[in-house]
Scaffold this motif. Structure first.
Motif, PDB file in Angstrom:
ATOM      1  N   MET A 160       0.856  -1.169   0.000  1.00  0.00           N
ATOM      2  CA  MET A 160       0.000   0.000   0.000  1.00  0.00           C
ATOM      3  C   MET A 160       0.899   1.228   0.000  1.00  0.00           C
ATOM      4  SD  MET A 160      -3.013   1.263   2.596  1.00  0.00           S
ATOM      5  CE  MET A 160      -2.437   0.258   3.878  1.00  0.00           C
ATOM      6  N   GLN A 161       0.580   2.154  -0.869  1.00  0.00           N
ATOM      7  CA  GLN A 161       1.345   3.392  -0.937  1.00  0.00           C
ATOM      8  C   GLN A 161       0.626   4.485  -0.155  1.00  0.00           C
ATOM      9  OE1 GLN A 161       2.230   4.404  -5.004  1.00  0.00           O
ATOM     10  NE2 GLN A 161       3.256   2.450  -5.371  1.00  0.00           N
ATOM     11  N   ILE A 162       1.388   5.156   0.696  1.00  0.00           N
ATOM     12  CA  ILE A 162       0.876   6.276   1.483  1.00  0.00           C
ATOM     13  C   ILE A 162       1.569   7.527   0.966  1.00  0.00           C
ATOM     14  CG2 ILE A 162       0.689   7.267   3.787  1.00  0.00           C
ATOM     15  CD1 ILE A 162       0.738   4.366   4.856  1.00  0.00           C
ATOM     16  N   GLY A 163       0.853   8.245   0.103  1.00  0.00           N
ATOM     17  CA  GLY A 163       1.402   9.465  -0.490  1.00  0.00           C
ATOM     18  C   GLY A 163       1.236  10.622   0.476  1.00  0.00           C
ATOM     19  N   ILE A 164       2.351  11.182   0.906  1.00  0.00           N
ATOM     20  CA  ILE A 164       2.263  12.267   1.887  1.00  0.00           C
ATOM     21  C   ILE A 164       2.450  13.616   1.214  1.00  0.00           C
ATOM     22  CG2 ILE A 164       2.924  10.811   3.826  1.00  0.00           C
ATOM     23  CD1 ILE A 164       5.680  12.072   3.781  1.00  0.00           C
ATOM     24  N   LEU A 179      -3.901  -7.694  -0.443  1.00  0.00           N
ATOM     25  CA  LEU A 179      -3.703  -7.246  -1.821  1.00  0.00           C
ATOM     26  C   LEU A 179      -2.930  -5.935  -1.893  1.00  0.00           C
ATOM     27  CD1 LEU A 179      -7.202  -8.134  -3.325  1.00  0.00           C
ATOM     28  CD2 LEU A 179      -5.017  -9.274  -3.794  1.00  0.00           C
ATOM     29  N   ALA A 180      -3.125  -5.070  -0.894  1.00  0.00           N
ATOM     30  CA  ALA A 180      -2.447  -3.771  -0.884  1.00  0.00           C
ATOM     31  C   ALA A 180      -0.957  -3.909  -0.611  1.00  0.00           C
ATOM     32  CB  ALA A 180      -3.090  -2.854   0.157  1.00  0.00           C
ATOM     33  N   GLY A 181      -0.570  -4.915   0.140  1.00  0.00           N
ATOM     34  CA  GLY A 181       0.850  -5.111   0.451  1.00  0.00           C
ATOM     35  C   GLY A 181       1.309  -4.217   1.585  1.00  0.00           C
ATOM     36  N   GLU A 182       2.579  -4.317   1.863  1.00  0.00           N
ATOM     37  CA  GLU A 182       3.174  -3.564   2.972  1.00  0.00           C
ATOM     38  C   GLU A 182       3.111  -2.057   2.705  1.00  0.00           C
ATOM     39  OE1 GLU A 182       7.497  -3.279   5.163  1.00  0.00           O
ATOM     40  OE2 GLU A 182       6.867  -5.193   4.290  1.00  0.00           O
ATOM     41  N   ALA A 183       2.823  -1.301   3.749  1.00  0.00           N
ATOM     42  CA  ALA A 183       2.713   0.157   3.620  1.00  0.00           C
ATOM     43  C   ALA A 183       4.082   0.781   3.367  1.00  0.00           C
ATOM     44  CB  ALA A 183       2.094   0.753   4.874  1.00  0.00           C
ATOM     45  N   GLU A 184       4.116   1.712   2.421  1.00  0.00           N
ATOM     46  CA  GLU A 184       5.334   2.463   2.149  1.00  0.00           C
ATOM     47  C   GLU A 184       4.976   3.925   1.886  1.00  0.00           C
ATOM     48  OE1 GLU A 184       7.365   1.943  -1.654  1.00  0.00           O
ATOM     49  OE2 GLU A 184       5.590   0.958  -2.458  1.00  0.00           O
ATOM     50  N   GLU A 241      -3.065   2.617   8.581  1.00  0.00           N
ATOM     51  CA  GLU A 241      -3.702   1.313   8.416  1.00  0.00           C
ATOM     52  C   GLU A 241      -4.783   1.087   9.472  1.00  0.00           C
ATOM     53  OE1 GLU A 241      -0.296  -1.341   8.376  1.00  0.00           O
ATOM     54  OE2 GLU A 241      -0.375  -1.425   6.185  1.00  0.00           O
ATOM     55  N   GLU A 242      -4.529   1.489  10.710  1.00  0.00           N
ATOM     56  CA  GLU A 242      -5.531   1.353  11.768  1.00  0.00           C
ATOM     57  C   GLU A 242      -6.775   2.181  11.454  1.00  0.00           C
ATOM     58  OE1 GLU A 242      -2.245   0.652  15.327  1.00  0.00           O
ATOM     59  OE2 GLU A 242      -3.326   2.554  15.231  1.00  0.00           O
ATOM     60  N   GLU A 279       0.841   1.362  -9.364  1.00  0.00           N
ATOM     61  CA  GLU A 279      -0.073   0.275  -9.047  1.00  0.00           C
ATOM     62  C   GLU A 279      -1.487   0.821  -9.064  1.00  0.00           C
ATOM     63  OE1 GLU A 279      -0.478  -0.239  -4.359  1.00  0.00           O
ATOM     64  OE2 GLU A 279       1.558  -0.625  -5.013  1.00  0.00           O
ATOM     65  N   ASP A 280      -2.444  -0.046  -8.884  1.00  0.00           N
ATOM     66  CA  ASP A 280      -3.851   0.334  -8.846  1.00  0.00           C
ATOM     67  C   ASP A 280      -4.035   1.378  -7.741  1.00  0.00           C
ATOM     68  OD1 ASP A 280      -6.646   0.449  -8.442  1.00  0.00           O
ATOM     69  OD2 ASP A 280      -6.882  -1.685  -8.892  1.00  0.00           O
ATOM     70  N   LEU A 281      -4.599   2.530  -8.081  1.00  0.00           N
ATOM     71  CA  LEU A 281      -4.791   3.601  -7.098  1.00  0.00           C
ATOM     72  C   LEU A 281      -5.693   3.198  -5.940  1.00  0.00           C
ATOM     73  CD1 LEU A 281      -5.066   6.852  -9.259  1.00  0.00           C
ATOM     74  CD2 LEU A 281      -3.126   6.048  -7.905  1.00  0.00           C
ATOM     75  N   PHE A 282      -6.415   2.102  -6.070  1.00  0.00           N
ATOM     76  CA  PHE A 282      -7.244   1.596  -4.984  1.00  0.00           C
ATOM     77  C   PHE A 282      -6.396   1.218  -3.767  1.00  0.00           C
ATOM     78  CE2 PHE A 282      -9.784  -2.222  -3.348  1.00  0.00           C
ATOM     79  CZ  PHE A 282     -10.636  -1.448  -2.582  1.00  0.00           C
ATOM     80  N   TYR A 283      -5.134   0.942  -3.997  1.00  0.00           N
ATOM     81  CA  TYR A 283      -4.229   0.565  -2.915  1.00  0.00           C
ATOM     82  C   TYR A 283      -3.294   1.714  -2.536  1.00  0.00           C
ATOM     83  CZ  TYR A 283      -6.118  -3.896  -4.277  1.00  0.00           C
ATOM     84  OH  TYR A 283      -6.984  -4.912  -4.583  1.00  0.00           O
ATOM     85  N   CYS A 284      -3.693   2.924  -2.888  1.00  0.00           N
ATOM     86  CA  CYS A 284      -2.905   4.125  -2.598  1.00  0.00           C
ATOM     87  C   CYS A 284      -3.765   5.120  -1.815  1.00  0.00           C
ATOM     88  CB  CYS A 284      -2.432   4.780  -3.894  1.00  0.00           C
ATOM     89  SG  CYS A 284      -1.439   3.698  -4.949  1.00  0.00           S
TER      90      CYS A 284
END
Length: 172
Positions: free
Chosen positions: A1-5, A95-100, A72-73, A24-29
């Motif tokens: 999962m991508q966390i765009g700051i 499906l989102a994967g590890e947060a980055e 994530e919480e 990646e699919d923006l659903f996981y961002c």
């Protein structure tokens, strides 16, 4: 999962500019920002594809140090409030994967973040000062703020678009 700051959040956290994530699919961002809301440092985040909104109020320095975990919480709490099952929520995170941490995901997702914040500031209801996650405010934005997010051509509500993305990705 991508966390765009956002840039203001980068500055608050005294971080170097993050890199762009692998497309990646923006659903996981998610786009994440910090605002001062009702006197509290508040983390706000929207899904980059469907503008589903989450917020945590009263963030402390120790929370910002583990921001990925807090995001994530907040997502999990909002999905529970929406009525998703533990299995569906776990499948989303699998499906989102590890947060980055990454840069934000373009103008339209960031505009959606700003629009959600604008709507949030029009809600007169006081936050719950005893809890970080604010279900009432999340529901108000997700079920009442008509929008046209990055991943959809039509207008609708973030909670409806999130559900459509869950179906599209085989989670529902």
């Amino acid at each position: 999962m991508q966390i765009g700051i956002t840039i203001p959040l980068q500055k608050q956290l005294k971080m170097q500019k993050p890199l762009y994530g692998i497309p990646e699919d923006l659903f996981y961002c998610w786009e994440v920002h910090v605002i001062r809301y009702q006197g509290k440092n508040t983390l706000v985040a929207v899904n980059a594809n469907n503008r589903f909104f989450v917020m945590l109020s009263g963030m402390k320095n120790s929370d910002w140090a583990v921001m990925e975990q807090r995001v994530e919480e907040a997502i999990e709490a909002a999905l529970v409030e929406e009525g998703y099952t533990k299995e569906q929520i776990d499948r989303y995170f699998d499906l989102a994967g590890e947060a980055e941490i990454t840069k934000t995901h373009g103008r339209k997702p960031v505009a959606g973040l700003n629009r959600a914040i604008d709507y949030l500031t029009s809600i007169p209801e006081e936050i719950n000062h005893e809890e970080a996650f604010q279900p009432f405010h999340c529901k108000e934005v997700n079920k009442r703020d008509l929008c046209s997010p990055a991943g959809f051509r039509e207008y609708g509500y973030p909670s409806v678009f999130f559900r459509a993305d869950m179906v599209r990705n085989g989670i529902l």
